[in-house]
Write a protein that holds these residues in place. Structure first.
Motif, PDB file in Angstrom:
ATOM      1  N   GLY A  63       0.770  -1.216   0.073  1.00 56.16           N
ATOM      2  CA  GLY A  63       0.107  -0.136  -0.063  1.00 56.16           C
ATOM      3  C   GLY A  63       0.853   1.272  -0.068  1.00 56.16           C
ATOM      4  O   GLY A  63       0.290   2.348  -0.334  1.00 56.16           O
ATOM      5  N   VAL A  64       2.025   1.299   0.568  1.00 59.42           N
ATOM      6  CA  VAL A  64       2.840   2.476   0.315  1.00 59.42           C
ATOM      7  C   VAL A  64       3.914   2.000  -0.587  1.00 59.42           C
ATOM      8  O   VAL A  64       4.429   0.828  -0.670  1.00 59.42           O
ATOM      9  CB  VAL A  64       3.422   3.009   1.475  1.00 59.42           C
ATOM     10  CG1 VAL A  64       2.152   3.387   2.482  1.00 59.42           C
ATOM     11  CG2 VAL A  64       4.015   1.755   2.354  1.00 59.42           C
ATOM     12  N   GLU A  65       4.463   2.849  -1.092  1.00 60.55           N
ATOM     13  CA  GLU A  65       5.791   2.733  -2.417  1.00 60.55           C
ATOM     14  C   GLU A  65       6.915   2.199  -1.663  1.00 60.55           C
ATOM     15  O   GLU A  65       7.083   2.092  -0.276  1.00 60.55           O
ATOM     16  CB  GLU A  65       6.244   4.196  -3.038  1.00 60.55           C
ATOM     17  CG  GLU A  65       5.020   4.727  -3.772  1.00 60.55           C
ATOM     18  CD  GLU A  65       3.901   5.472  -2.908  1.00 60.55           C
ATOM     19  OE1 GLU A  65       3.091   6.030  -3.498  1.00 60.55           O
ATOM     20  OE2 GLU A  65       4.019   5.510  -1.750  1.00 60.55           O
ATOM     21  N   SER A  66       7.992   1.763  -2.319  1.00 59.28           N
ATOM     22  CA  SER A  66       9.008   1.069  -1.979  1.00 59.28           C
ATOM     23  C   SER A  66      10.100   2.121  -1.341  1.00 59.28           C
ATOM     24  O   SER A  66       9.948   3.162  -1.384  1.00 59.28           O
ATOM     25  CB  SER A  66       9.879   0.586  -3.075  1.00 59.28           C
ATOM     26  OG  SER A  66      10.205   1.586  -4.015  1.00 59.28           O
ATOM     27  N   THR A  67      10.798   1.447  -0.238  1.00 58.28           N
ATOM     28  CA  THR A  67      11.946   2.236   0.344  1.00 58.28           C
ATOM     29  C   THR A  67      12.988   2.292  -0.803  1.00 58.28           C
ATOM     30  O   THR A  67      13.319   1.653  -1.719  1.00 58.28           O
ATOM     31  CB  THR A  67      12.571   1.434   1.237  1.00 58.28           C
ATOM     32  OG1 THR A  67      11.767   1.020   2.375  1.00 58.28           O
ATOM     33  CG2 THR A  67      13.812   2.189   1.978  1.00 58.28           C
ATOM     34  N   VAL A 114      10.333  -1.725   3.132  1.00 57.10           N
ATOM     35  CA  VAL A 114      11.738  -2.193   3.915  1.00 57.10           C
ATOM     36  C   VAL A 114      12.046  -1.204   4.834  1.00 57.10           C
ATOM     37  O   VAL A 114      12.448  -0.063   4.483  1.00 57.10           O
ATOM     38  CB  VAL A 114      12.781  -2.562   2.846  1.00 57.10           C
ATOM     39  CG1 VAL A 114      14.046  -3.182   3.790  1.00 57.10           C
ATOM     40  CG2 VAL A 114      12.175  -3.846   2.073  1.00 57.10           C
ATOM     41  N   THR A 115      11.818  -1.326   5.987  1.00 51.93           N
ATOM     42  CA  THR A 115      12.355  -0.510   7.122  1.00 51.93           C
ATOM     43  C   THR A 115      13.864  -0.440   7.425  1.00 51.93           C
ATOM     44  O   THR A 115      14.530  -1.076   7.064  1.00 51.93           O
ATOM     45  CB  THR A 115      11.547  -0.901   8.387  1.00 51.93           C
ATOM     46  OG1 THR A 115      12.130  -1.968   8.916  1.00 51.93           O
ATOM     47  CG2 THR A 115       9.914  -0.946   8.189  1.00 51.93           C
ATOM     48  N   LEU A 123      16.922  -3.188   7.174  1.00 52.93           N
ATOM     49  CA  LEU A 123      18.013  -2.913   6.401  1.00 52.93           C
ATOM     50  C   LEU A 123      19.473  -2.933   7.533  1.00 52.93           C
ATOM     51  O   LEU A 123      20.591  -3.788   7.006  1.00 52.93           O
ATOM     52  CB  LEU A 123      18.168  -1.698   5.758  1.00 52.93           C
ATOM     53  CG  LEU A 123      17.130  -1.486   4.596  1.00 52.93           C
ATOM     54  CD1 LEU A 123      17.053  -0.138   4.411  1.00 52.93           C
ATOM     55  CD2 LEU A 123      17.448  -2.262   3.535  1.00 52.93           C
ATOM     56  N   CYS A 124      19.446  -2.534   8.540  1.00 51.83           N
ATOM     57  CA  CYS A 124      20.202  -2.362   9.548  1.00 51.83           C
ATOM     58  C   CYS A 124      20.794  -3.727  10.090  1.00 51.83           C
ATOM     59  O   CYS A 124      22.024  -4.207  10.387  1.00 51.83           O
ATOM     60  CB  CYS A 124      20.213  -1.672  10.625  1.00 51.83           C
ATOM     61  SG  CYS A 124      20.127   0.239  10.162  1.00 51.83           S
ATOM     62  N   GLU A 125      19.949  -4.677  10.085  1.00 54.08           N
ATOM     63  CA  GLU A 125      20.144  -5.989  10.547  1.00 54.08           C
ATOM     64  C   GLU A 125      20.940  -6.730   9.446  1.00 54.08           C
ATOM     65  O   GLU A 125      21.521  -7.720   9.904  1.00 54.08           O
ATOM     66  CB  GLU A 125      18.789  -6.910  10.515  1.00 54.08           C
ATOM     67  CG  GLU A 125      17.686  -6.554  11.626  1.00 54.08           C
ATOM     68  CD  GLU A 125      16.580  -7.561  11.893  1.00 54.08           C
ATOM     69  OE1 GLU A 125      16.413  -8.370  11.077  1.00 54.08           O
ATOM     70  OE2 GLU A 125      15.689  -6.945  12.738  1.00 54.08           O
ATOM     71  N   VAL A 126      20.821  -6.367   8.104  1.00 57.80           N
ATOM     72  CA  VAL A 126      21.597  -7.009   7.175  1.00 57.80           C
ATOM     73  C   VAL A 126      22.952  -6.461   6.998  1.00 57.80           C
ATOM     74  O   VAL A 126      23.828  -7.131   6.600  1.00 57.80           O
ATOM     75  CB  VAL A 126      20.858  -7.099   5.858  1.00 57.80           C
ATOM     76  CG1 VAL A 126      21.685  -7.703   4.558  1.00 57.80           C
ATOM     77  CG2 VAL A 126      19.606  -7.936   6.105  1.00 57.80           C
ATOM     78  N   GLY A 149       9.518   1.385  12.451  1.00 61.65           N
ATOM     79  CA  GLY A 149       9.062   0.440  11.465  1.00 61.65           C
ATOM     80  C   GLY A 149       8.338   1.087  10.362  1.00 61.65           C
ATOM     81  O   GLY A 149       8.819   2.177   9.708  1.00 61.65           O
ATOM     82  N   ILE A 150       7.152   0.381   9.755  1.00 61.95           N
ATOM     83  CA  ILE A 150       6.584   0.847   8.779  1.00 61.95           C
ATOM     84  C   ILE A 150       5.959   2.327   9.127  1.00 61.95           C
ATOM     85  O   ILE A 150       5.469   2.947   8.159  1.00 61.95           O
ATOM     86  CB  ILE A 150       5.394  -0.039   8.282  1.00 61.95           C
ATOM     87  CG1 ILE A 150       4.880   0.118   6.973  1.00 61.95           C
ATOM     88  CG2 ILE A 150       4.526  -0.522   9.358  1.00 61.95           C
ATOM     89  CD1 ILE A 150       5.969   0.013   5.682  1.00 61.95           C
ATOM     90  N   GLY A 151       5.692   2.734  10.430  1.00 60.14           N
ATOM     91  CA  GLY A 151       5.293   3.902  10.632  1.00 60.14           C
ATOM     92  C   GLY A 151       6.020   5.163  10.290  1.00 60.14           C
ATOM     93  O   GLY A 151       5.344   6.124   9.919  1.00 60.14           O
ATOM     94  N   VAL A 152       7.350   4.994  10.120  1.00 59.56           N
ATOM     95  CA  VAL A 152       8.044   5.957   9.268  1.00 59.56           C
ATOM     96  C   VAL A 152       7.506   6.173   7.940  1.00 59.56           C
ATOM     97  O   VAL A 152       7.308   7.571   7.793  1.00 59.56           O
ATOM     98  CB  VAL A 152       9.589   5.548   9.336  1.00 59.56           C
ATOM     99  CG1 VAL A 152      10.508   6.692   8.793  1.00 59.56           C
ATOM    100  CG2 VAL A 152       9.937   5.451  10.604  1.00 59.56           C
TER     101      VAL A 152
END
Length: 347
Positions: free
Chosen positions: A184-188, A205-206, A210-213, A327-330
């Motif tokens: 529903g919202v566009e890509s990072t 993708v929050t 990304l930081c986890e990877v 998370g997705i709230g941003v």
């Protein structure tokens, strides 16, 4: 122009040849513009290498010419064809999140895509959508597709084919109706063209993911320079806006209700954007629930549809609750700030 509609089930069997997808792919190769579903929103696709085809995107959307377009691909061969290089950090993230709602800004390969796609910048934005119809269309066309959201510029992005037609019927050649989108919202959008990977636009993708990877990821800070071309879509102009002015009310429900009461006392017809948990708290002319606060992914999924629903109510103005920026709230708050043109009222 009559906009053709192809209805295709989202469940694509790769062993079958779908005549609707084949026909749409032929139209793309002929330089036409076709809307199609992705896992985020509907995109408006055209041959990324053809300036004439890409110009049709800008004409249909009424999009500012210095706003770059994201190139949608279905294979790494497509990426290598449009990007001069793929940094190791980008390759690592592609392996983890592709297909998916993550766009990479990479150094562009000279002459591979139209200058209109990149807005004259030395970089190109690329992503591989996680949607069977989108991938099938790209593969059938044999093209890398420049594809911004399939809406009039500034309007809420489309999450159904009906949304596309509401904005672009008669302005584009066709739309593939594959049902509602998911996220529903566009890509990072992640800039990997410099030394430090930098988020230019939050999305599905929050930052935490990304930081986890890869560890540290920076976030872009606006330069304030209105003359500077943005490196990614959604960075510079007002986007996602409903027809009525929108304000974000940063405070508890009682504060938002006070604002509603003040405007209604002035004779205004007022709308409230809230969630299922809070809808009973408001007395307004129109109260629309957008997902649930306990699961913000549902807010992201419903946000654009809810903003478009307000257009059918003839409200004079809209107040929206604010959401936790985790998370997705941003991404949700990023889109709301854009839709509101930065209008925030704090308690």
């Amino acid at each position: 122009m009559k906009t053709h509609v192809w209805v295709v089930d989202n469940i694509v069997d790769k062993r079958r040849i779908y005549p609707q997808i084949q026909e749409a792919a032929e139209w793309l190769r002929a330089g036409e513009v076709i809307a199609f579903p992705t896992e985020t929103v509907y995109g408006l696709g055209a041959d990324a290498s053809s300036t004439a085809a890409v110009e049709k995107i800008f004409a249909a959307k009424g999009r500012p010419s210095d706003n770059p377009l994201i190139v949608h691909v279905a294979s790494m061969a497509h990426v290598e064809a449009v990007a001069a290089s793929i940094p190791p950090v980008a390759k690592t993230l592609m392996e983890r999140f592709w297909p998916g709602p993550l766009t990479f800004v990479l150094p562009k390969r000279a002459g591979a895509v139209s200058e209109r796609v990149t807005a004259g910048l030395p970089t190109v934005a690329v992503r591989m959508p996680d949607h069977r119809l989108a991938l099938a269309l790209i593969e059938a066309s044999g093209l890398a597709l420049a594809a911004p959201s399939a809406n009039r510029s500034g309007r809420p992005s489309p999450t159904t084919a009906a949304h596309v037609l509401a904005d672009l019927n008669g302005r584009i050649a066709g739309v593939i109706d594959g049902g509602p989108t998911g996220i529903g919202v566009e890509s990072t959008v992640l800039d990997c063209s410099g030394e430090v990977p930098t988020i230019l636009r939050p999305g599905g993708v929050t930052k935490e993911m990304l930081c986890e990877v890869i560890g540290y990821v920076a976030e872009a800070v606006g330069t304030g320079n209105e003359q500077e071309a943005p490196k990614a879509p959604g960075m510079k102009y007002t986007h996602y806006a409903p027809k009525a002015p929108l304000w974000i009310a940063a405070g508890p429900p009682a504060f938002l209700q006070k604002l509603v009461d003040e405007r209604r006392a002035e004779g205004k017809k007022v709308g409230v954007l809230t969630t299922e948990e809070n809808r009973h708290l408001y007395a307004a002319d129109v109260v629309l629930a957008c997902g649930t606060r306990r699961e913000l992914a549902t807010v992201a999924q419903c946000l654009y549809d809810t903003l478009r629903q307000f257009d059918e109510t003839n409200v004079d103005l809209i107040y929206s609750e604010a959401f936790p920026e985790d998370g997705i709230g941003v991404a949700i708050m990023n889109r709301l700030h854009k839709a509101a043109g930065g209008r925030v009222i704090s308690e």
